[in-house]
Design an enzyme around this catalytic site. Structure first.
Site, PDB file in Angstrom:
ATOM      1  CB  THR A   1     -13.412   5.940   8.452  1.00 40.92           C
ATOM      2  OG1 THR A   1     -12.387   5.091   7.854  1.00 40.92           O
ATOM      3  CG2 THR A   1     -14.410   6.307   7.537  1.00 40.92           C
TER       4      THR A   1
ATOM      5  CD1 TRP B   1      -2.836  -1.601   0.740  1.00 38.80           C
ATOM      6  CD2 TRP B   1      -3.324   0.456   0.870  1.00 38.80           C
ATOM      7  NE1 TRP B   1      -4.123  -1.903   0.811  1.00 38.80           N
ATOM      8  CE2 TRP B   1      -4.697  -0.726   0.630  1.00 38.80           C
ATOM      9  CE3 TRP B   1      -3.625   1.791   0.674  1.00 38.80           C
ATOM     10  CZ2 TRP B   1      -5.568  -0.208   0.261  1.00 38.80           C
ATOM     11  CZ3 TRP B   1      -4.925   2.031   0.690  1.00 38.80           C
ATOM     12  CH2 TRP B   1      -5.897   1.340   0.362  1.00 38.80           C
TER      13      TRP B   1
ATOM     14  CG  PHE C   1      -4.334  -5.308   9.535  1.00 43.75           C
ATOM     15  CD1 PHE C   1      -4.496  -4.965  10.666  1.00 43.75           C
ATOM     16  CD2 PHE C   1      -4.625  -6.917   9.517  1.00 43.75           C
ATOM     17  CE1 PHE C   1      -5.146  -5.516  11.630  1.00 43.75           C
ATOM     18  CE2 PHE C   1      -5.190  -7.587  10.263  1.00 43.75           C
ATOM     19  CZ  PHE C   1      -5.582  -6.942  11.572  1.00 43.75           C
ATOM     20  CD  GLU C   2      -2.699  -7.515   5.336  1.00 47.47           C
ATOM     21  OE1 GLU C   2      -2.428  -6.483   4.908  1.00 47.47           O
ATOM     22  OE2 GLU C   2      -3.965  -7.831   5.922  1.00 47.47           O
TER      23      GLU C   2
ATOM     24  CG  HIS D   1      -9.761   1.491   7.901  1.00 47.17           C
ATOM     25  ND1 HIS D   1      -8.298   1.422   6.868  1.00 47.17           N
ATOM     26  CD2 HIS D   1     -10.335   0.379   7.810  1.00 47.17           C
ATOM     27  CE1 HIS D   1      -8.408  -0.068   6.444  1.00 47.17           C
ATOM     28  NE2 HIS D   1      -9.276  -0.517   7.115  1.00 47.17           N
TER      29      HIS D   1
ATOM     30  CG  PHE E   1       6.337   1.076  14.571  1.00 48.91           C
ATOM     31  CD1 PHE E   1       5.122   0.437  14.617  1.00 48.91           C
ATOM     32  CD2 PHE E   1       6.369   2.552  14.508  1.00 48.91           C
ATOM     33  CE1 PHE E   1       3.790   1.169  14.332  1.00 48.91           C
ATOM     34  CE2 PHE E   1       5.008   3.187  14.328  1.00 48.91           C
ATOM     35  CZ  PHE E   1       3.694   2.536  14.112  1.00 48.91           C
TER      36      PHE E   1
HETATM   37  C1  DLZ Z   1      -7.779  -1.040   3.565  1.00 45.49           C
HETATM   38  C2  DLZ Z   1      -6.337  -0.065   3.902  1.00 45.49           C
HETATM   39  C3  DLZ Z   1      -6.480   1.279   3.629  1.00 45.49           C
HETATM   40  C4  DLZ Z   1      -7.870   2.028   3.472  1.00 45.49           C
HETATM   41  N1  DLZ Z   1      -5.528   1.967   3.837  1.00 45.49           N
HETATM   42  C5  DLZ Z   1      -4.150   1.634   3.951  1.00 45.49           C
HETATM   43  C6  DLZ Z   1      -3.286   2.460   4.116  1.00 45.49           C
HETATM   44  O1  DLZ Z   1      -3.266   3.505   3.882  1.00 45.49           O
HETATM   45  N2  DLZ Z   1      -1.897   1.786   4.284  1.00 45.49           N
HETATM   46  C7  DLZ Z   1      -1.713   0.809   4.380  1.00 45.49           C
HETATM   47  O2  DLZ Z   1      -0.586   0.105   4.403  1.00 45.49           O
HETATM   48  N3  DLZ Z   1      -2.907  -0.219   4.194  1.00 45.49           N
HETATM   49  C8  DLZ Z   1      -4.180   0.214   3.979  1.00 45.49           C
HETATM   50  N4  DLZ Z   1      -5.077  -0.642   3.803  1.00 45.49           N
HETATM   51  C9  DLZ Z   1      -4.820  -2.014   3.808  1.00 45.49           C
HETATM   52  C10 DLZ Z   1      -4.721  -2.987   5.047  1.00 45.49           C
HETATM   53  O3  DLZ Z   1      -3.319  -2.483   5.709  1.00 45.49           O
HETATM   54  C11 DLZ Z   1      -4.960  -4.224   4.832  1.00 45.49           C
HETATM   55  O4  DLZ Z   1      -4.110  -4.761   3.984  1.00 45.49           O
HETATM   56  C12 DLZ Z   1      -6.144  -4.528   4.470  1.00 45.49           C
HETATM   57  O5  DLZ Z   1      -7.114  -4.221   5.580  1.00 45.49           O
HETATM   58  C13 DLZ Z   1      -6.493  -6.143   4.490  1.00 45.49           C
HETATM   59  O6  DLZ Z   1      -6.284  -6.927   5.849  1.00 45.49           O
END
Ligand code: DLZ
Length: 173
Positions: A95, A31, A66-67, A97, A122
Site C-alpha cells: 500500500t 523498525w 514516522f516518530e 503507507h 535525513f
Molecule cells: C507501521 C509501519 C510500517 C508498516 N512500516 C514501517 C517501516 O517499513 N519502517 C519504519 O520505520 N516504520 C514502519 N512503520 C511504523 C511507523 O513508522 C510508525 O512507527 C507507526 O505508524 C506509529 O506511528
C-alpha cells in the site's frame, strides 16, 4: 541508474575540519533494526573518526520512522546538540503507507531545520526491497549512516563559518 554503479558513501575525509567540540544527537528507528543499527554503527564510527567525543554523541531510539521528527525535536530540546541525525528504513509495501511516512519525515525534518537554524539530517532509507536496504547499510552502495554523519558535520561547520565571518547571515543559535 547512478546508484547501481557506485558506493555513495565515498568522500574525502580531509574536507571535514576537526570536530572535537561538536555535539551531535542521533535518533534511531526500531523498525527494520537490522538495517537501522548498521546505519547507526556507520554514523557513530564516522563521527568519532572526525573527532566528535563519544560523550558528546546523544542517542535515542523511537518506535518507527514516522516518530523521527518528534524524537529529534525532543532530543534537541533536552540536550545541547549542534545537529540531529535521524536514521530509519521504510521498505515499500503493498500500500502507499511508505509514501506517507517518507513524506512526513522529509517535511518534518525540513521544517525543524528551517525553523531552528539547526541541521536535522535525513538519514532515512526508502528502498523497494530489503536487499536494496542492505546494499545501503554497509553493503555495495556504502552506508547511508556514514553519509548522514558527514552531512551533519559539514552543515555544522558551514554554520560556524558563516557565524564567525563578517559576511555571516546571522543564524540564531
Ligand atoms: C507501521 C509501519 C510500517 C508498516 N512500516 C514501517 C517501516 O517499513 N519502517 C519504519 O520505520 N516504520 C514502519 N512503520 C511504523 C511507523 O513508522 C510508525 O512507527 C507507526 O505508524 C506509529 O506511528
Amino acid at each position: 541508474m547512478a546508484s547501481s554503479l557506485k558506493n555513495l558513501s565515498k568522500y574525502n575525509p580531509e574536507d571535514i575540519p576537526d570536530s572535537s567540540e561538536i555535539n551531535i544527537g542521533i535518533v534511531v528507528s526500531d523498525w527494520n533494526e537490522e538495517i537501522t543499527h548498521a546505519l547507526y554503527e556507520g554514523c557513530f564510527e564516522t563521527l568519532t573518526k572526525h573527532g566528535v567525543k563519544e560523550e558528546n554523541i546523544h542517542t535515542v531510539q523511537v518506535p518507527g520512522s514516522f516518530e523521527l521528527p518528534s524524537g529529534a525535536k525532543l532530543l534537541a530540546s533536552s540536550e545541547k546538540v549542534d545537529a540531529v541525525i535521524c536514521l530509519g528504513c521504510v521498505i515499500k509495501g503493498e500500500t502507499p503507507h511508505n509514501e506517507y511516512i517518507n513524506q512526513a519525515v522529509a517535511t518534518g525534518l525540513t521544517t525543524l531545520s528551517v525553523m531552528s537554524g539547526k541541521p536535522f539530517i535525513f538519514g532515512l532509507l526508502t528502498p523497494n526491497t530489503m536487499e536494496q536496504a542492505k546494499d545501503r547499510a554497509g553493503g555495495k552502495h556504502g552506508n547511508k549512516g556514514v553519509e548522514a554523519a558527514v552531512t551533519a558535520l559539514r552543515m555544522v561547520h558551514l554554520k560556524k563559518d558563516l557565524q564567525s565571518s563578517p559576511k555571516g547571515i546571522g543564524f540564531s543559535s
